[in-house]
Every structure is written in structure tokens, then in C-alpha cells.
Scaffold this motif. Sequence first.
Motif, PDB file in Angstrom:
ATOM      1  N   GLY A 209      21.937  75.356  62.745  1.00 52.32           N
ATOM      2  CA  GLY A 209      21.120  76.351  62.170  1.00 52.32           C
ATOM      3  C   GLY A 209      21.611  76.742  60.662  1.00 52.32           C
ATOM      4  N   THR A 210      22.323  75.795  60.281  1.00 51.62           N
ATOM      5  CA  THR A 210      22.727  75.823  58.784  1.00 51.62           C
ATOM      6  C   THR A 210      21.936  74.914  58.120  1.00 51.62           C
ATOM      7  OG1 THR A 210      24.351  74.419  58.474  1.00 51.62           O
ATOM      8  CG2 THR A 210      24.974  76.454  59.449  1.00 51.62           C
ATOM      9  N   ASN A 211      21.686  75.245  56.439  1.00 52.87           N
ATOM     10  CA  ASN A 211      21.250  74.197  55.607  1.00 52.87           C
ATOM     11  C   ASN A 211      22.294  73.338  54.572  1.00 52.87           C
ATOM     12  OD1 ASN A 211      22.417  76.261  54.044  1.00 52.87           O
ATOM     13  ND2 ASN A 211      20.639  76.855  52.906  1.00 52.87           N
ATOM     14  N   ARG A 212      23.296  72.960  55.589  1.00 54.17           N
ATOM     15  CA  ARG A 212      24.546  72.100  55.182  1.00 54.17           C
ATOM     16  C   ARG A 212      24.130  70.655  54.691  1.00 54.17           C
ATOM     17  NH1 ARG A 212      28.328  68.986  58.222  1.00 54.17           N
ATOM     18  NH2 ARG A 212      30.325  68.918  57.417  1.00 54.17           N
ATOM     19  N   SER A 213      23.025  70.261  55.227  1.00 55.45           N
ATOM     20  CA  SER A 213      22.536  68.858  54.872  1.00 55.45           C
ATOM     21  C   SER A 213      22.146  68.794  53.312  1.00 55.45           C
ATOM     22  CB  SER A 213      21.519  68.358  55.790  1.00 55.45           C
ATOM     23  OG  SER A 213      21.912  68.016  56.705  1.00 55.45           O
ATOM     24  N   LYS A 214      21.585  70.123  53.002  1.00 53.59           N
ATOM     25  CA  LYS A 214      20.920  70.394  51.444  1.00 53.59           C
ATOM     26  C   LYS A 214      22.131  70.539  50.527  1.00 53.59           C
ATOM     27  CE  LYS A 214      17.292  72.525  50.760  1.00 53.59           C
ATOM     28  NZ  LYS A 214      16.014  73.432  50.688  1.00 53.59           N
ATOM     29  N   PHE A 215      23.182  71.377  51.091  1.00 54.57           N
ATOM     30  CA  PHE A 215      24.495  71.614  50.249  1.00 54.57           C
ATOM     31  C   PHE A 215      25.098  70.090  50.042  1.00 54.57           C
ATOM     32  CE2 PHE A 215      29.140  72.065  50.690  1.00 54.57           C
ATOM     33  CZ  PHE A 215      29.171  72.953  49.301  1.00 54.57           C
ATOM     34  N   PHE A 216      25.137  69.377  50.766  1.00 46.75           N
ATOM     35  CA  PHE A 216      25.930  68.011  50.540  1.00 46.75           C
ATOM     36  C   PHE A 216      25.161  67.106  49.934  1.00 46.75           C
ATOM     37  CE2 PHE A 216      28.730  68.894  54.671  1.00 46.75           C
ATOM     38  CZ  PHE A 216      29.781  69.100  53.926  1.00 46.75           C
ATOM     39  N   ARG A 217      23.718  67.244  49.739  1.00 49.86           N
ATOM     40  CA  ARG A 217      22.897  66.621  48.754  1.00 49.86           C
ATOM     41  C   ARG A 217      22.831  67.187  47.295  1.00 49.86           C
ATOM     42  NH1 ARG A 217      19.448  65.732  53.343  1.00 49.86           N
ATOM     43  NH2 ARG A 217      18.068  67.357  52.603  1.00 49.86           N
ATOM     44  N   GLY A 218      23.733  68.255  47.081  1.00 48.38           N
ATOM     45  CA  GLY A 218      23.683  68.902  45.811  1.00 48.38           C
ATOM     46  C   GLY A 218      22.495  69.814  45.564  1.00 48.38           C
ATOM     47  N   GLN A 219      21.637  70.149  46.751  1.00 47.53           N
ATOM     48  CA  GLN A 219      20.328  70.737  46.504  1.00 47.53           C
ATOM     49  C   GLN A 219      20.549  72.102  46.236  1.00 47.53           C
ATOM     50  OE1 GLN A 219      18.403  68.647  49.755  1.00 47.53           O
ATOM     51  NE2 GLN A 219      16.851  68.165  48.513  1.00 47.53           N
ATOM     52  N   ILE A 220      21.606  72.656  47.046  1.00 48.84           N
ATOM     53  CA  ILE A 220      21.971  74.054  46.969  1.00 48.84           C
ATOM     54  C   ILE A 220      23.389  74.329  46.674  1.00 48.84           C
ATOM     55  CG2 ILE A 220      19.990  75.005  48.149  1.00 48.84           C
ATOM     56  CD1 ILE A 220      21.876  74.736  50.761  1.00 48.84           C
ATOM     57  N   ASP A 221      23.932  75.457  46.029  1.00 52.79           N
ATOM     58  CA  ASP A 221      25.232  75.645  45.617  1.00 52.79           C
ATOM     59  C   ASP A 221      26.137  75.879  46.846  1.00 52.79           C
ATOM     60  OD1 ASP A 221      24.415  78.081  45.651  1.00 52.79           O
ATOM     61  OD2 ASP A 221      24.984  78.631  43.408  1.00 52.79           O
ATOM     62  N   LYS A 222      25.875  76.405  47.732  1.00 56.50           N
ATOM     63  CA  LYS A 222      26.432  76.879  49.086  1.00 56.50           C
ATOM     64  C   LYS A 222      25.397  76.954  50.337  1.00 56.50           C
ATOM     65  CE  LYS A 222      25.610  81.643  48.099  1.00 56.50           C
ATOM     66  NZ  LYS A 222      26.467  83.142  47.861  1.00 56.50           N
ATOM     67  N   TYR A 223      26.019  76.744  51.487  1.00 56.21           N
ATOM     68  CA  TYR A 223      25.096  76.812  52.597  1.00 56.21           C
ATOM     69  C   TYR A 223      25.514  77.724  53.398  1.00 56.21           C
ATOM     70  CZ  TYR A 223      28.900  74.646  55.703  1.00 56.21           C
ATOM     71  OH  TYR A 223      29.961  74.322  56.532  1.00 56.21           O
ATOM     72  N   THR A 224      24.398  78.274  54.245  1.00 57.71           N
ATOM     73  CA  THR A 224      24.635  79.528  55.032  1.00 57.71           C
ATOM     74  C   THR A 224      23.718  79.333  56.418  1.00 57.71           C
ATOM     75  OG1 THR A 224      24.428  81.747  55.015  1.00 57.71           O
ATOM     76  CG2 THR A 224      22.512  80.503  54.094  1.00 57.71           C
ATOM     77  N   TRP A 225      23.803  80.171  57.102  1.00 57.75           N
ATOM     78  CA  TRP A 225      23.043  80.143  58.514  1.00 57.75           C
ATOM     79  C   TRP A 225      21.600  80.560  58.256  1.00 57.75           C
ATOM     80  CZ3 TRP A 225      23.836  84.321  62.890  1.00 57.75           C
ATOM     81  CH2 TRP A 225      23.157  83.942  64.161  1.00 57.75           C
ATOM     82  N   VAL A 226      20.603  79.678  58.613  1.00 57.66           N
ATOM     83  CA  VAL A 226      19.319  80.204  58.186  1.00 57.66           C
ATOM     84  C   VAL A 226      18.359  80.242  59.368  1.00 57.66           C
ATOM     85  CG1 VAL A 226      19.733  79.396  55.963  1.00 57.66           C
ATOM     86  CG2 VAL A 226      18.821  77.673  57.565  1.00 57.66           C
ATOM     87  N   ASP A 227      18.828  79.720  60.222  1.00 59.98           N
ATOM     88  CA  ASP A 227      17.879  79.617  61.530  1.00 59.98           C
ATOM     89  C   ASP A 227      18.456  79.213  62.740  1.00 59.98           C
ATOM     90  OD1 ASP A 227      15.585  79.703  63.002  1.00 59.98           O
ATOM     91  OD2 ASP A 227      14.354  78.376  61.693  1.00 59.98           O
ATOM     92  N   PHE A 228      17.916  78.982  64.180  1.00 60.20           N
ATOM     93  CA  PHE A 228      18.472  78.725  65.427  1.00 60.20           C
ATOM     94  C   PHE A 228      18.866  77.315  65.328  1.00 60.20           C
ATOM     95  CE2 PHE A 228      17.855  76.340  69.435  1.00 60.20           C
ATOM     96  CZ  PHE A 228      18.534  77.075  70.121  1.00 60.20           C
ATOM     97  N   GLY A 229      20.081  76.889  65.873  1.00 59.68           N
ATOM     98  CA  GLY A 229      20.517  75.577  65.693  1.00 59.68           C
ATOM     99  C   GLY A 229      21.379  75.227  66.952  1.00 59.68           C
ATOM    100  N   SER A 230      22.083  73.997  66.618  1.00 58.92           N
ATOM    101  CA  SER A 230      23.195  73.682  67.613  1.00 58.92           C
ATOM    102  C   SER A 230      23.988  72.513  66.976  1.00 58.92           C
ATOM    103  CB  SER A 230      22.919  73.441  69.221  1.00 58.92           C
ATOM    104  OG  SER A 230      23.829  73.243  69.911  1.00 58.92           O
ATOM    105  N   SER A 231      24.928  71.988  67.532  1.00 59.23           N
ATOM    106  CA  SER A 231      25.553  70.995  67.175  1.00 59.23           C
ATOM    107  C   SER A 231      25.309  69.733  67.752  1.00 59.23           C
ATOM    108  CB  SER A 231      27.120  71.298  67.595  1.00 59.23           C
ATOM    109  OG  SER A 231      27.932  70.204  66.922  1.00 59.23           O
ATOM    110  N   TYR A 232      24.438  69.028  67.166  1.00 55.55           N
ATOM    111  CA  TYR A 232      23.547  67.871  67.455  1.00 55.55           C
ATOM    112  C   TYR A 232      24.101  66.575  66.772  1.00 55.55           C
ATOM    113  CZ  TYR A 232      20.443  70.599  70.149  1.00 55.55           C
ATOM    114  OH  TYR A 232      19.826  71.595  71.218  1.00 55.55           O
ATOM    115  N   LEU A 233      25.134  66.746  65.818  1.00 52.96           N
ATOM    116  CA  LEU A 233      25.600  65.775  64.975  1.00 52.96           C
ATOM    117  C   LEU A 233      26.639  64.934  65.512  1.00 52.96           C
ATOM    118  CD1 LEU A 233      25.232  64.640  62.209  1.00 52.96           C
ATOM    119  CD2 LEU A 233      26.744  66.260  61.416  1.00 52.96           C
TER     120      LEU A 233
END
Length: 375
Positions: A209-233
Motif C-alpha cells: 500500500g505504499t508508493n515505494r516503487s516511485k521512491f526507488f525510481r527517484g520520482q518522489i523524495d520519500k514514500y508513504t502509505w497511500v492505499d490498501f495493499g499487501s506484501s506480494y513482492l
Amino acid sequence: MINFNIPPFVGTELEYVKKAIDNQKICGDGEFTKLCNNWFEEKTGTNKALLTTSCTHALEMAAILCDIKPGDEVIMPSYTFVSTADAFVSRGATIVFVDIRPDTLNIDENLIEAAITPKTKAIVPVHYAGVSCEMDKILEIAQKYNLKVVEDAAQGVTSTYKGKQLGTLGDYGCYSFHETKNFSMGEGGALLIKDPENAEQAEIIREKGTNRSKFFRGQIDKYTWVDFGSSYLPSDMNAAYLWAQLEKVDDICNDRLASWNRYYNGLKGLADKGLIELPVIPSDCEHNAHMFYIKVKDLEQRTALIQYLKENGVMAVFHYIPLHSAPAGKKFGRFHGEDKYTTVESERLLRLPLYYGLEAETVDRIIALVEKFYK
């Protein structure tokens, strides 16, 4: 004993797993996860491919992306693995099972429309044995009623329908890399996403539920909880194991197809005599030799043949018990129309050993035993 299955192994898996460890990046979305994702995007032409921890989890992600809610109905065949239904049941949906075709054992596309109600939200075709469902008809129905299509292509990696890769025809496609599949990472899967507008939401769901992928691509300066999700990685070590096999995809496919064709040609005599039935591959389909099965007279004969093969050192198995006849199937779903083929065909089907590296002499021995049984 001749095993029914031996997980694929091409020889470079351990080298790549060690490299993942040496990279000090053994969690998800490391070097090998990205290599695999990119490979599937290039191979299939899908907009976005994301490795997952299983095909079950790919299906669960697809159910979330389809916005399945309590009270919704989802149409699928009963002749499938429990995960196909579980992913939608977990969202509160009612499963509506329809009968299968007796030739391919896929959902009968001509029975889907009659099962649609105002509550229907999605159709889930299952490409049994890596042979495609009649997707043109299914997509036509989905468009007519504004329904989502989620392809359960667990068995269909590298198979095609009219030249298009399975998993890319519907809104979402779900692959499996379980140890029983053509390509394996032990446990694992992938979600294919057709519409680019859904790719970012899929990444969020997959990353708890985080935007962690965008953070690692450098699209945002920090990541946070933004929606429902789970650990599917999945772990990058699992992806490293899979990557070794994707590099040898043609070798694995050709090897399996050689065994499949040897079975087919070797058992054709029994089929011509009407003693067994062989798999049917429609002209629009290219399959990946995921499995080789025969259909025998009835359940009694299948039980006897399995026992005979076991006594002679060959492990042969049947497959799914139709979901609509299971306790959970009765609790969470219903069968629409007549069960003309699902149960009777499931009781006739017998799967013979098929795996990467299966020797021609072994196939010939199994063929000879089946012939001897019928003599």
C-alpha cells in the motif's frame, strides 16, 4: 520410480542466486526481479509485468484492481485450482461456475453470457494445460456487458492465441512459477497489466500500500502509505533462480514439446482404436507442452491404470476435483446450468510424467506400459 515431475534446473541458478546474495539486495525489486519483469514485458508486449510471490497473489492483486466487492459475481470454470476462486472469494465475491468444453477442458465460451447477472463483475478464463480459451468470444462478451477479464494463465507462459501471448488478452494476466510449472522459482508468479493507467496502482498494492516503487525510481523524495495493499513482492533470490531459466526459455520449451509430441505420436494407435482420447489443440492456439494427459473410459479405469503404472515404477496422477462439488465451492459459489462435462471429464483425465530433461527412452517406456495395460 519415474517421477511425475522434476522441477526445471538449467545449471546457472545457483550462480545467480549467489550473485543476488553478493549484491546484498536479497529482498524484492533487485537486479534479477527487474530483469524478469523486463523480460516478460518484452516477450509478451504487455504494458507492465510484476513478479509476485505466487500466481495466487497475482490473482488476488487482479481482484483488487478489478475493484471486486462483497456481493459481486465472478464467472469461471469449476475445473481449475482453488486459487482461481479464492482470490475473488477473499474480496467477498460469489463464484458462478459454468461448464467446460469436452475438447480443451476450458470454460465453454458459449455458456458465459447466460450466466451473467446485474451483479457480474468479471470473467476469469483458465487456460488449461497451456491451451488458450476461445478469447475472441470471451472478450466480445466482456465488452458487451462492461466486465473485466482476468486470465488465469498459470499454465500458459509462452503459449499463444492467434499469435498473442496468453496473459495479455484480458485486462490482467496471471502466471505461475511454482515448481510444477515450465519455468520455476520454487514459489512465485507474475501479474501482467494491459492498461498503463493501472500499473501504478498495481505497484502500490504489491508494495504493502505504499508508493515505494516511485521512491526507488527517484520520482518522489520519500514514500508513504497511500492505499490498501499487501506484501506480494518476491525475494530477489527467487527471481535469480527464475532468470536462469528465462535465459534458456527456448531450450526448455523445445525439450518439453519433444516429449509431448513423442507421447502424442506414440499413443495415437490407442486413440485411433477408441481406447483413449488425446489432447486437442485448436488451430488458433500454440501450446507450451505444460502437461500431457490422456482421457480414459471412466473413473474406474483411470484408478486401475494409475495403480498399474505405479506398480511398474511410473507416477501418474489425476488433476482437479471440480470446485463446485467441494464444501467451499458450495459455500462460496453456485454452478450455472448443467454440469454436462466438468465432472465426467475430470474423472477420465490422467496426467503422465512430463518435465524438462525427460528422456525419450523414458517416454517410450511409459507409452509401452500404457499399451500393455490396454492389451
